[in-house]
Every structure is written in C-alpha cells, then in structure tokens.
Design a protein around this motif. Sequence first.
Motif, PDB file in Angstrom:
ATOM      1  N   ALA A   1      82.502  -9.762  78.410  1.00  0.00           N
ATOM      2  CA  ALA A   1      83.524  -9.420  79.400  1.00  0.00           C
ATOM      3  C   ALA A   1      83.013  -8.321  80.326  1.00  0.00           C
ATOM      4  N   ALA A   2      82.327  -7.338  79.749  1.00  0.00           N
ATOM      5  CA  ALA A   2      81.803  -6.245  80.586  1.00  0.00           C
ATOM      6  C   ALA A   2      80.829  -6.798  81.630  1.00  0.00           C
ATOM      7  N   LEU A   3      80.056  -7.817  81.246  1.00  0.00           N
ATOM      8  CA  LEU A   3      79.115  -8.417  82.201  1.00  0.00           C
ATOM      9  C   LEU A   3      79.870  -9.139  83.318  1.00  0.00           C
ATOM     10  N   GLY A   4      80.924  -9.880  82.932  1.00  0.00           N
ATOM     11  CA  GLY A   4      81.760 -10.543  83.944  1.00  0.00           C
ATOM     12  C   GLY A   4      82.387  -9.515  84.873  1.00  0.00           C
ATOM     13  N   ASP A   5      82.907  -8.431  84.282  1.00  0.00           N
ATOM     14  CA  ASP A   5      83.533  -7.371  85.080  1.00  0.00           C
ATOM     15  C   ASP A   5      82.532  -6.749  86.054  1.00  0.00           C
ATOM     16  N   ALA A   6      81.339  -6.452  85.515  1.00  0.00           N
ATOM     17  CA  ALA A   6      80.344  -5.757  86.339  1.00  0.00           C
ATOM     18  C   ALA A   6      79.888  -6.655  87.489  1.00  0.00           C
ATOM     19  N   ALA A   7      79.708  -7.953  87.184  1.00  0.00           N
ATOM     20  CA  ALA A   7      79.330  -8.882  88.259  1.00  0.00           C
ATOM     21  C   ALA A   7      80.408  -8.857  89.345  1.00  0.00           C
ATOM     22  N   TRP A   8      81.667  -8.953  88.907  1.00  0.00           N
ATOM     23  CA  TRP A   8      82.795  -8.955  89.854  1.00  0.00           C
ATOM     24  C   TRP A   8      82.834  -7.646  90.645  1.00  0.00           C
ATOM     25  N   MET A   9      82.543  -6.531  89.966  1.00  0.00           N
ATOM     26  CA  MET A   9      82.559  -5.240  90.672  1.00  0.00           C
ATOM     27  C   MET A   9      81.457  -5.172  91.736  1.00  0.00           C
TER      28      MET A   9
END
Length: 633
Positions: free
Chosen positions: A458-466
């Motif tokens: 999830a953190a990777l998905g979040d960071a990509a989105w950020m």
Amino acid sequence: MRFEKLAAVLLASLPLTLLAQQPATLTIDTAKPVAAVSPTLYGLMTEEINYSYDGGLYAELVNNRMFQTNRGPGDAGWTILQNGDARATMAIDKTTGPSKALAHSLKLTVETAAPKSEAGIVNGGYWGIPVHPSEQYRGSFYAKADNDNIGAVTIRLINNNTGAVVATATVPALSTDWNHYEYTLKAGAVTASAANHLTLSVEHPGTVWFSLVSLFPPTYQNTPNGNRIDLMQKLAAMHPAFLRFPGGNYLEGDHINERYEWKKTIGSQVDRPTHPSPWNYHSSDGLGLLEFFEWCEDLHMQPLLAVYAGYSMRQEHVDAGSALEPYVQDALDEIEYATGSTSTKWGAIRAKDGHPAPFHINYIEVGNEDWFDRSGSYSGRFAQFYKAIKAAYPDIQIIATAPVKGIRPDVIDDHFYRSAQQFFDDVHHYDKTDRTGPKVMVGEWATREGSPTTNMGAALGDAAWMTGMERNSDIIVLASYAPLFVNVNPGGMQWPSDLIGYDALNSYGSPSYYAQVMFNTHLGDHVLDAKLDATNPRLFDSVTVDSKHHRVIVKLVNGSSQAQPVKIELSGAKGVHSKATLTTLSAPTTEATNSITDPKRIVPVVSSINNAASTFTHTVPRYSIQILNLDLN
Ligand code: AHR
C-alpha cells in the motif's frame, strides 16, 4: 541444452535480490522549474470513525461517560460492583440528569453496603484503561444522592489481572442536588498496562445518580479536555499543512437529524447532548468544534472546515431555496464562531468558550461526496451556500464535493480509494487536467491493502500516487489521506486499511504513514523539468527543488520485485555535491507491515551516498521508496 534455456535456468536460480530491472534514465534540468508546488499540498483528513476520537485521539478514558448509545440512553461499557455482601442494581433513569442536554443518568440503588463491602459501578474504558507509573489522572463526575447518609464516593483504578488498587481518590459527600465533583488519581510505581478498570463505590445503602463520569491522563501540551500525546506527536511528525474536518460521512450523518450539528458540540461538556454517528457507535462530542480548531492551532495546521450542506447518506436532502436557508445560516454562524471578532454574536460565544482570538479560514468545503445524492440537488444547494459564504467572506475559497452546473467552484474535491496497481496505472491522472478550471483537492485517498493498517504494498501505491500529485501540485492544492486512525482492538475498526493504529497504551505508524512523513518533509517549492525513461512499469519519480537550500529532491518509487538502476543526469547547474542524503523505506515483500506488537518493522532509514555527480547511477532496491537530496554547487 540450448543457450537460451540454460540462461533461463541460471536466471531462475538467482536469488530475487540479485535480479535487476533494465537500467532507467532520469534527466533533470535543474534550471527549469515547470510549476510551483502547493505549500499546503499534504494535510490530514479526520472524522469519528474507527474510534478515532472517543477511544482514540480524544484522551478521555471512560467509555460511555454520558450513558448514551447510538440507540438511545444506555449503560453499555458499565457493570455493577458488589464487593463482599453488598447488594445493588443499576439502571438508566430517564427522569433526571444534570442538564437539559444530558437529561438522563445512571441510577445506582444500593440495598446493602458497608466498609469492605462496597457497592458501585465499574467502567472498563476503551479496551482497557492505560496506567503509567507515577502518572497523575484528573477525573470528575456529576452526581446526586437520595439522602445525605450515602457518605463518600471512592474512586479507584484497579488492575484487572491482579486486583491491586493502582490509585484511589475520595469525594467526601454527595448532595441531594446535581453537582459536579472532581478527583485526582495518582499511580505509584506500577508497570505500564492497559489492563485496568475504574470503580466508583459507596459504603452505605441509598441511591446515587451519576452522569458524565470522566477521567483524563496527561494530555498534549497539558490542555484540559485535550488529546492523546503519542497520537499528536505522530501527527506533528507528518508536518501537515491543514486539517479537513469534521468529515466525511460523519458530517452528513445517516439521516438529516443525525448530521454534525456544530452548535451542539460547543460549550461546557454537560451542555453537549452528544449524537449518533454513522459509523455505528455514539459520539460523545467531547472533541467538538472548538477542539477541532484548537487541534489545528496546536499542530500549526490550516483549518479546512466542511459545512453540512443539506444531504445525509440515506438519500435524504433539503431542496435549495427557503427550506435550505436555515442550513446556510447555520454555516455562516459556524464561520463566524471560528473567525469572528469578539464583537460578533458567535465570536463572543467562542470567547466565552475559552478562545477569544479568532481563527483564520482559507477554505470551506460544502458537504461531502455529494455525488451520492441521487436527487441531483447538489448544484442548487452548492450555489446557495457559495453565494452566501462569498458575500460575507469574499476571500474564502469554496470547495465543491462533486461537479456542479451553473456556478464555478474554486476547488473540486476528488476521492480515490484504490489498489496499489490501480494507483500505479493512473499516476498520470492529473497530467492533462485543464489548468484554467477549478483547483483540485484530493480530500480522501488511500491504497486499501493491509488491515487494520496498510502494508508495504500500500505504501508503494501511495508513494506512486503522491509522485503524480506532486508533479501536478500547481493544480492540486490540497491532498489528505483517509482514514487517519484506527483503534486496532476487536470491534474498533469500521474501515480496514488505515494510516495510524493504536490500542489504549501504544500506537504505531503504518508503512503508508512513513511514506507520508517522507514526502511531506521533502516537499520542495517547484517541480523541475524531469523525464524518466524506463521499461519498468512500476518505477515512478517526482523531482522538485528546494530553492532556498539549492537542493534538488529526487523521489523514486520502485514497486517491482527487482532492483532498479537509474542513471541520473542533471543539467543546468555548475555541479552537484558528491555526498547526498538518501532516505529509504523498503521491505522484502509487499505484505510486510507494522503492527501494534511489531510497530517499527518498516521505518525510514537515513544514509548517505558519496558518488553523486552531474551524471551518476543509483540503484533503487526492490519494493522501496527513496528520496535523494542532491545539493547543487
Ligand atoms: O474515509 C471513510 C469514508 O469514505 C468517508 O467518511 C467518506 O467520505 C468516504 O466515502
């Protein structure tokens, strides 16, 4: 064996860590800022969900202190105490209470009681009452007795497992009228534990009525009626620019009469009637409207106030026009309560409530997720609020929660709850958005993987989105992850996948939490012209500059299972310091996570590299989020 087959066999036998993606190239023109970064990009979104306030941030330790449940007056959370030969019963009494707002109470009828055979009531807190060694707790309650002979009320904190009395206090005598009593409990040299309960007991027969039974530990900045210290510290570490409140669905309520009625959440606690929340538990409103603003003040956040806009979640709405007028007036009163001088009606009430200095508001949101309103009434409702608020407060920026016809909002609030892959696939979502239209707030977003708190994937998905939000932060002026909090005890969670988890005693940040800390503490002020050339579809970048420090901030997200070499080519500067700071959040798998029992498995690690130059190669480990601070000569 043919060569290709041999190569494939050899490759398959290599440990995963040794495999690498094809090298990528990131070219950066350090002299070419392409857009300004919104200084308010990252904030917080909050509402009463997952026991976020009651049983969470709001430091009150007594569960159901006002004997009120989502289904009406009730004694949930309370049990009877009958020590030795004592005999007693307890029941809700709807005929008497300490105030108009709290018009009922808990009636304790004591048939038999004596010293060492006390009768009373017991509260187990929110999955326990935390006690720390040598700590002092401040409590109070409202009570009245049926006669003067009932004697003293003894208040004790007792360890559930040993029966040891951890702290004691006495309120000498009760009167036969409703009165407010205060007490202090001081723990000795105990081991920190949440396995404690609170008792209030008497040693003589008679009847006692109780209401608003309260107990507070030390709070953040020692504010009375304040917030939990560890959770406030975790929020402070995020350096949030704003707080979006009070919801979310919590603003709307299931029904119109269950909406967030701010006027019922201010003033003395005993004058707050409390209300049912849409997340299936009752809200004490101990953390009311003024406390939201004070929370902003404590953490230097801009308040982003959402006003109720005439729609509640069970498809109930108020038509624009005269029917909506009282709701619009309520919003105007609310803004005056927050921002008005003490010479205004509502500013004076705020001063009486303890905060003479006005707060400053830049943004007001009208409603929440009004695209759910199938009646199509939002355009009319929004326009009515917009015109009234703008007329009184022309400088306030007004946020719409759905597209509207006939009027142009200043900002539109978009929400995204997704998988990591969906975010990976959509990182260019805002690249082509019309720059002449309303600005954007991404008021709720999260990768929903992992429970109760999110995992490394999830953190990777979040960071990509950020990275995508950051590159477009000329138009995305505000963004806030949701939900923020979860009480991880059984029954504490209504929404799986949250940012910060806690029980009564401890708290921890998810990998997503640390990704946010990393991004917001390395924001920069302008987006630089940068181009990533890569075959890895799970590699993402954002490049900003911190002009004041002549620093290029390179954020790289590698969501793949293989390491990613990246050739970084910088132009436009005389050179780059060879030593650079590198901050890394990574894990061996996407399922890896933090938890209440393993809170720091995945945390950012700060190191340095010594080979930075105008052209150099840096390898981003698999499943990692990295931030490189490159100082320009
Ligand atoms: O964040 C949880 C909920 O998701 C919010 O209350 C609501 O706005 C959204 O649907």
